[in-house]
Write an enzyme that holds these catalytic residues in place. Structure first.
Site, mmCIF file in Angstrom:
data_model
loop_
_atom_site.group_PDB
_atom_site.id
_atom_site.type_symbol
_atom_site.label_atom_id
_atom_site.label_comp_id
_atom_site.label_asym_id
_atom_site.label_seq_id
_atom_site.Cartn_x
_atom_site.Cartn_y
_atom_site.Cartn_z
ATOM 1 N N CYS A 111 12.911 9.169 20.470
ATOM 2 C CA CYS A 111 12.222 10.377 20.908
ATOM 3 C C CYS A 111 12.730 10.835 22.279
ATOM 4 O O CYS A 111 12.696 10.072 23.241
ATOM 5 C CB CYS A 111 10.720 10.124 20.979
ATOM 6 S SG CYS A 111 9.778 11.597 21.446
ATOM 7 N N HIS A 181 20.882 8.438 15.416
ATOM 8 C CA HIS A 181 21.015 9.874 15.641
ATOM 9 C C HIS A 181 22.056 10.011 16.736
ATOM 10 O O HIS A 181 21.811 9.651 17.884
ATOM 11 C CB HIS A 181 19.683 10.487 16.077
ATOM 12 C CG HIS A 181 19.763 11.974 16.265
ATOM 13 N ND1 HIS A 181 18.653 12.764 16.402
ATOM 14 C CD2 HIS A 181 20.818 12.816 16.347
ATOM 15 C CE1 HIS A 181 19.017 14.023 16.557
ATOM 16 N NE2 HIS A 181 20.326 14.076 16.527
ATOM 17 N N GLY A 237 17.247 15.271 8.610
ATOM 18 C CA GLY A 237 16.099 15.801 9.336
ATOM 19 C C GLY A 237 15.984 17.295 9.145
ATOM 20 O O GLY A 237 15.600 17.790 8.088
ATOM 21 N N ARG A 238 16.388 18.061 10.162
ATOM 22 C CA ARG A 238 16.163 19.508 10.158
ATOM 23 C C ARG A 238 16.845 20.239 9.006
ATOM 24 O O ARG A 238 16.438 21.335 8.632
ATOM 25 C CB ARG A 238 16.647 20.092 11.495
ATOM 26 C CG ARG A 238 15.809 19.659 12.694
ATOM 27 C CD ARG A 238 16.440 20.124 14.013
ATOM 28 N NE ARG A 238 17.747 19.529 14.215
ATOM 29 C CZ ARG A 238 18.759 20.128 14.852
ATOM 30 N NH1 ARG A 238 18.597 21.349 15.323
ATOM 31 N NH2 ARG A 238 19.911 19.506 15.014
#
Length: 384
Positions: A111, A181, A237-238
């Protein structure tokens, strides 16, 4: 390298064997039961729930207990856990195992949100090597037969990378896979994912699968990431925002098939309506489900001939009946718009200096005021 014969192999994570090496990345406010079920209807893979905060789980807050729930059709059940204290993480994992709440646990160390990193949490935490190791070891030790995995970023910024050291520690602690990531916290979601870092990690970690995350906007991107990096699977993800059929495309691609889902406007409308219906079921409230579907409007209808006025009205919808009335004004025969519907989606943001506790970078060991302040980093914020 023959891509289809080389990279369409199953992905093994502990006792789990995934025919399609694809994982849905946890996204706050997105990857609830409704969206996970919708994605499963199109394709195969591992679908991870929204991030669960270990302290909130141990305290059994109503919202957390709702978020960790899975529909009876979901298997395997995957939970991402976020924590900054080894004892609390151990207690949370013990609870998950004892109460049979999940079949897989992923630990979030990615995060980049400032209110988390400024207290030493999220992507800042792996800098403290002892704390990172203790959290991972605590989770693995408490999980029993449940596989524990980790997801991380490259590091805090280009001058303070942590992923290789952290991956070796995680491998030594007994995790079942490692996902990267390939951006630093300071990059947030901007620019391009550094796939070379995924390849470097794959070379450095030999005993567990390595998964790549970042810039998977199409099935071809998933194939290319695995071809370029040699990674064992991809994390999406996106790229699936407003496009749950991406998982069907990925499944086809990994089977060596060229067929891709290119929906007409009518098919998009049907999927959008199905998503709203599942949200109403998940929230046990049609009104709340309709409020939640509003944020998906721009993603679903990207590139399609849907006027700005109608988009605004869809983004203020209050009931399924009203939603049906608005959708009925569209022409379902409108074809797939091609490139206009493809590419990046979701907010990328801009590179920014990662906010850290004073003196955080002075040592790789957690101590003193940093240890006392860390509990404030355990917030219900996800990402990575």
């Amino acid at each position: 390298m023959n891509s289809t014969s080389t990279i369409s192999r199953p992905l093994t994570i502990g006792p789990m064997v995934l025919d399609v090496p694809v994982v849905l990345a946890p996204m706050a406010g997105i990857t609830n039961t409704a969206f996970r079920r919708l994605c499963r209807e199109f394709g195969a893979g591992l679908y991870v729930c929204e991030m669960i905060t270990s302290r909130a789980l141990v305290e059994r807050t109503p919202e957390t207990m709702r978020l960790i729930s899975h529909h009876e059709t979901e298997t395997p059940r995957s939970v991402q856990l976020y924590g900054v204290d080894p004892a609390t993480v151990r207690e949370a994992v013990t609870m998950i195992a004892a109460e049979n709440l999940a079949d897989h646990i992923d630990l979030n160390f990615g995060c980049p949100v400032p209110k988390v990193t400024r207290k030493g949490g999220g992507a800042a935490l792996p800098w403290k090597r002892d704390l990172f190791r203790d959290i991972v070891e605590s989770a693995v030790g408490a999980a029993g037969p449940i596989p524990v995995t980790v997801k991380m970023r490259k590091g805090i910024d280009p001058s303070h990378l942590t992923y290789l050291e952290s991956a070796r520690a995680a491998q030594g602690a007994g995790v079942a896979s490692i996902a990267l990531h390939a951006r630093t916290a300071s990059e947030y979601y901007s620019g391009h994912s550094d796939w070379d870092a995924i390849a470097t990690l794959k070379d450095a970690v030999s005993d567990v699968p390595v998964l790549g995350n970042g810039d998977i906007w199409s099935a071809e991107d998933g194939l290319e990431m695995m071809r370029q990096t040699g990674c064992d699977g991809v994390v999406v993800g996106r790229g699936c925002l407003g496009r749950p059929w991406l998982f069907g495309d990925l499944a086809a691609a990994f089977r060596g098939e060229s067929t891709r889902f290119r929906p007409t406007l009518g098919q998009v409308m049907q999927t959008f309506r199905r998503h709203a219906e599942l949200l109403a079921e998940f929230f046990e409230s049609e009104e709340r489900g309709c409020r939640d579907i509003r944020k998906h409007v721009a993603w679903y209808f990207k590139g399609y001939p849907v006027g700005s006025d109608l988009r605004v009205r869809l983004a203020t919808v209050e009931s399924l009946e009203q939603l049906d009335e608005l959708l009925a004004t569209l022409d379902p025969s409108e074809p797939y718009p091609g490139a206009d519907a493809e590419g990046p989606r979701g907010r990328a943001g801009h590179p920014k200096r990662t906010v850290l506790p004073d003196g955080w970078l002075d040592s790789h060991t957690i101590a003193g005021s940093h240890a006392k302040d860390l509990h404030e980093a355990e917030l219900n914020t996800s990402g990575g």
